[in-house]
Design a protein around this motif. Structure first.
Motif, PDB file in Angstrom:
ATOM      1  N   ASP A 112      -3.700  -4.522  -4.199  1.00  0.00           N
ATOM      2  CA  ASP A 112      -4.076  -2.982  -4.326  1.00  0.00           C
ATOM      3  C   ASP A 112      -3.802  -1.949  -5.267  1.00  0.00           C
ATOM      4  O   ASP A 112      -3.574  -0.897  -4.743  1.00  0.00           O
ATOM      5  CB  ASP A 112      -4.242  -2.500  -2.831  1.00  0.00           C
TER       6      ASP A 112
ATOM      7  N   ARG B 102     -13.800   2.057  -7.726  1.00  0.00           N
ATOM      8  CA  ARG B 102     -13.568   0.862  -6.535  1.00  0.00           C
ATOM      9  C   ARG B 102     -14.910   0.378  -5.947  1.00  0.00           C
ATOM     10  O   ARG B 102     -14.692  -0.840  -6.041  1.00  0.00           O
ATOM     11  CB  ARG B 102     -12.925   1.619  -5.502  1.00  0.00           C
TER      12      ARG B 102
ATOM     13  N   GLN C  54       0.703  -1.300   0.291  1.00  0.00           N
ATOM     14  CA  GLN C  54      -0.021  -0.035   0.029  1.00  0.00           C
ATOM     15  C   GLN C  54       0.861   1.112   0.074  1.00  0.00           C
ATOM     16  O   GLN C  54       0.453   2.281  -0.619  1.00  0.00           O
ATOM     17  CB  GLN C  54      -0.797  -0.043   1.352  1.00  0.00           C
TER      18      GLN C  54
END
Length: 423
Positions: free
Chosen positions: A381, A359, A97
């Motif tokens: 992600d 998303r 991330q």
């Protein structure tokens, strides 16, 4: 100022007997330009001034004789062959991330450097009528605000700029040709513009060729009014390249210094992009665009589409995940086939437009297509919000290209430097 057409002494000497418009469509009273002139008054005034029997504002007798010319024009919303890798070559990038956050930080810095279209509210219009999105985009960045204009699409910032300068919106090129051919000539009467400048781009818009400004050329060049008023008709040729077109616009309007500064900045941005290429490793990406609701709230970019050709192809990223069993749609937006995305296993999903919409749609799709949760982009992600590509934004293109290139460069370098155990 609108000429006093009812004055036989002042007007008779400068106005032709009639206007000839090369169109089979009548002039419409709605969706034209906002000024107080009535078409019927125009016809009566001209008849008094020239002692003629009739004023022709179109090739049929419809003279848009009902109602006041009012604003309310509308425009089309912009919607925005490489070989497949051999088995085993599909890359799986497990990106943490924090890597995505680093990319977002880069984008924030680039956004701060992106040029603004803002021009002082007291700017006076530059004499002339401009037709074409790319033309107007460059012109406003060179501090050129026309007396009147016709483009496919606008936004609130551009609206504010043009309205504050008193620039008249004429509607889209398609609207002028197909619905209201007299609008540009009425605007010429009101503004007495010394020139009409028309954009030339080939192709202009593969998704909507009806918006090509060059469709207006027969209408303009065959109008007696244009010739009688001595209005120059000029073309800016974007087919020779954006840089030469910017130079041409600068020379045309006496903004050579501003054009040179803009070209220097473009050169610097492109050089910064080239310094990041080639990427540390090859990647495959799916580009999803989020819009406002409806069954096409999220669309997918296809290989060979505008975004692919202008950005991903230049960066060296392969576009995947678009449906294949569809007829050729040029650059038009396509419905998302989540099964196709799952099968393509993209390393990155780019979210343009409303990234939250993308998303949310992806979360919903994962429930019905479980394989989506295992693709590299979702597992890592690696869903990147990036500015959408617009073929109208000539000035902003190098900034958009730089933002995309830096984002993919960050991801590629992170993947190369990641420990082998995490790959």
């Amino acid at each position: 100022m609108i000429p006093n057409l009812a004055s036989s002494s002042a007007s008779a000497g400068r106005l032709p007997d009639k206007i000839v418009v090369a169109s089979t469509k009548p002039c419409r009273p709605q969706n034209v330009i906002p000024h107080p002139l009535h078409c019927k008054e125009l016809a009566v005034g001209w008849r008094v001034a020239k002692n003629t029997s009739l004023l022709f504002l179109s090739s049929i007798w419809g003279l848009c004789w009902r109602g006041r010319l009012t604003p309310g024009w509308s425009c089309k919303k912009h919607r925005s062959a490489r070989s497949q890798p051999a088995p085993g070559e599909v890359l799986t990038l497990h990106i943490r991330q924090e890597i995505v956050m680093r990319v977002l930080a880069v984008l924030a810095a680039l956004a701060a450097a992106t040029p603004s279209s803002a021009i002082e509210a007291d700017t006076q219009p530059t004499p002339g009528i401009l037709i074409g999105d790319r033309l107007l985009n460059v012109a406003t960045h060179l501090r050129i605000v026309p007396q009147a204009y016709s483009i496919r699409q606008t936004d609130s910032a551009l609206d504010t700029l043009l309205e504050s300068a008193g620039s008249l919106p004429l509607g889209t090129p398609a609207h002028l040709v197909d619905e209201n051919p007299c609008a540009i000539l009425v605007a010429l009467l009101e503004t007495e513009a010394p020139r009409i400048v028309v954009e030339s781009s080939d192709p202009f818009d593969v998704t909507d060729p009806a918006q090509d400004p060059q469709r207006l050329m027969p209408l303009i060049t065959q109008a007696d009014l244009v010739e009688h008023m001595g209005t120059a008709i000029e073309t800016v040729d974007f087919t020779i390249g954006a840089d030469l077109a910017i130079f041409q616009i600068g020379e045309m309007f006496g903004r050579s210094a501003e054009a040179a500064a803009l070209l220097d900045e473009r050169e610097a941005r492109i050089a910064s992009v080239e310094a990041l290429l080639p990427l540390a490793r090859s990647m495959r990406a799916t580009v999803l665009h989020g819009a406002d609701g409806g069954d096409m709230a999220v669309t997918v970019e296809r290989p060979g589409g505008p975004t692919d050709l202008a950005l991903l192809d230049r960066i060296g990223v392969e576009t995947v995940g678009a449906p294949t069993a569809v007829p050729d749609a040029g650059g038009a937006p396509m419905r998302v086939d989540w099964h196709a995305i799952a099968a393509a296993e993209p390393d990155v999903i780019v979210a343009t437009g409303d990234a939250d919409q993308v998303r949310a749609a992806l979360r919903r799709a994962t429930a019905s297509v479980p394989a989506l949760s295992g693709i590299p982009a979702v597992a890592a992600d690696a869903i990147l919000p990036l500015p959408a590509y617009s073929d109208m934004d000539v000035v902003g293109y190098p900034y958009t290209l730089e933002a995309w290139t830096r984002a993919f460069s960050e991801i590629a370098m992170a993947a190369v430097s990641a420990p082998a155990a995490s790959r």
